[in-house]
Design a protein around this motif. Sequence first.
Motif, PDB file in Angstrom:
ATOM      1  N   LEU A  43       5.809   7.385  26.480  1.00 20.18           N
ATOM      2  CA  LEU A  43       7.211   7.498  26.890  1.00 20.18           C
ATOM      3  C   LEU A  43       7.396   8.594  27.938  1.00 20.18           C
ATOM      4  CD1 LEU A  43       9.290   7.018  23.614  1.00 20.18           C
ATOM      5  CD2 LEU A  43       9.268   5.569  25.648  1.00 20.18           C
ATOM      6  N   ASP A  44       6.744   9.735  27.725  1.00 16.55           N
ATOM      7  CA  ASP A  44       6.855  10.830  28.694  1.00 16.55           C
ATOM      8  C   ASP A  44       6.332  10.418  30.062  1.00 16.55           C
ATOM      9  OD1 ASP A  44       7.934  12.437  26.743  1.00 16.55           O
ATOM     10  OD2 ASP A  44       6.060  13.501  26.323  1.00 16.55           O
ATOM     11  N   ARG A  45       5.178   9.761  30.083  1.00 15.08           N
ATOM     12  CA  ARG A  45       4.592   9.359  31.363  1.00 15.08           C
ATOM     13  C   ARG A  45       5.417   8.280  32.046  1.00 15.08           C
ATOM     14  NH1 ARG A  45      -1.835   8.840  30.760  1.00 15.08           N
ATOM     15  NH2 ARG A  45      -1.632   8.253  32.956  1.00 15.08           N
ATOM     16  N   GLU A  66      15.790   4.564  26.194  1.00 16.25           N
ATOM     17  CA  GLU A  66      16.556   4.971  25.013  1.00 16.25           C
ATOM     18  C   GLU A  66      16.214   4.095  23.811  1.00 16.25           C
ATOM     19  OE1 GLU A  66      18.389   7.676  24.583  1.00 16.25           O
ATOM     20  OE2 GLU A  66      17.904   8.234  26.635  1.00 16.25           O
ATOM     21  N   VAL A  67      16.052   2.791  24.021  1.00 14.72           N
ATOM     22  CA  VAL A  67      15.689   1.886  22.927  1.00 14.72           C
ATOM     23  C   VAL A  67      14.311   2.248  22.387  1.00 14.72           C
ATOM     24  CG1 VAL A  67      15.049  -0.508  22.390  1.00 14.72           C
ATOM     25  CG2 VAL A  67      17.170  -0.017  23.627  1.00 14.72           C
ATOM     26  N   LYS A  68      13.326   2.456  23.275  1.00 15.17           N
ATOM     27  CA  LYS A  68      11.969   2.787  22.846  1.00 15.17           C
ATOM     28  C   LYS A  68      11.927   4.156  22.158  1.00 15.17           C
ATOM     29  CE  LYS A  68      10.245  -1.006  23.911  1.00 15.17           C
ATOM     30  NZ  LYS A  68       9.895  -1.905  22.798  1.00 15.17           N
ATOM     31  N   ASP A  69      12.710   5.111  22.636  1.00 15.45           N
ATOM     32  CA  ASP A  69      12.779   6.431  22.005  1.00 15.45           C
ATOM     33  C   ASP A  69      13.379   6.315  20.600  1.00 15.45           C
ATOM     34  OD1 ASP A  69      12.380   9.282  22.153  1.00 15.45           O
ATOM     35  OD2 ASP A  69      14.559   9.482  22.360  1.00 15.45           O
ATOM     36  N   TYR A  70      14.408   5.500  20.458  1.00 16.30           N
ATOM     37  CA  TYR A  70      15.043   5.261  19.160  1.00 16.30           C
ATOM     38  C   TYR A  70      14.060   4.576  18.208  1.00 16.30           C
ATOM     39  CZ  TYR A  70      18.372   3.397  15.760  1.00 16.30           C
ATOM     40  OH  TYR A  70      19.036   3.072  14.601  1.00 16.30           O
ATOM     41  N   GLU A  71      13.332   3.561  18.708  1.00 19.59           N
ATOM     42  CA  GLU A  71      12.336   2.875  17.885  1.00 19.59           C
ATOM     43  C   GLU A  71      11.256   3.849  17.417  1.00 19.59           C
ATOM     44  OE1 GLU A  71      10.876  -0.255  20.368  1.00 19.59           O
ATOM     45  OE2 GLU A  71      12.548  -1.572  19.909  1.00 19.59           O
ATOM     46  N   LEU A  72      10.800   4.714  18.317  1.00 16.26           N
ATOM     47  CA  LEU A  72       9.775   5.689  17.967  1.00 16.26           C
ATOM     48  C   LEU A  72      10.289   6.655  16.899  1.00 16.26           C
ATOM     49  CD1 LEU A  72       6.993   6.973  18.404  1.00 16.26           C
ATOM     50  CD2 LEU A  72       7.988   8.269  20.301  1.00 16.26           C
TER      51      LEU A  72
END
Length: 91
Positions: A43-45, A66-72
């Motif tokens: 996500l950072d990269r 935002e969706v991927k950060d929430y899933e993580l």
Amino acid sequence: MTWSTLPKIAPVTVLSTASVVTAAWCSSSKTAEALPHALEATLDRSRACKSVRNLLGEDLFEIFYEVKDYELFNYQSVLSSWECEHPLLRV
């Protein structure tokens, strides 16, 4: 950002995190470089990679991120049965 305030975006093909990140790194990297093993690093990269932003567009990229950060966050909030049976210290 809430669902009611999301910008209207033209329909696009559904992309997985891996396909977006791989496509961006393959198109922007002149040298072979290993993909990150940790989801946080991916996500950072991808957040720092202009190719990913150009591929998706700014609005879609922000929603995707935002969706991927929430899933993580949700994934890391749950202990698996293996983790419960084999407690390890997270450092």
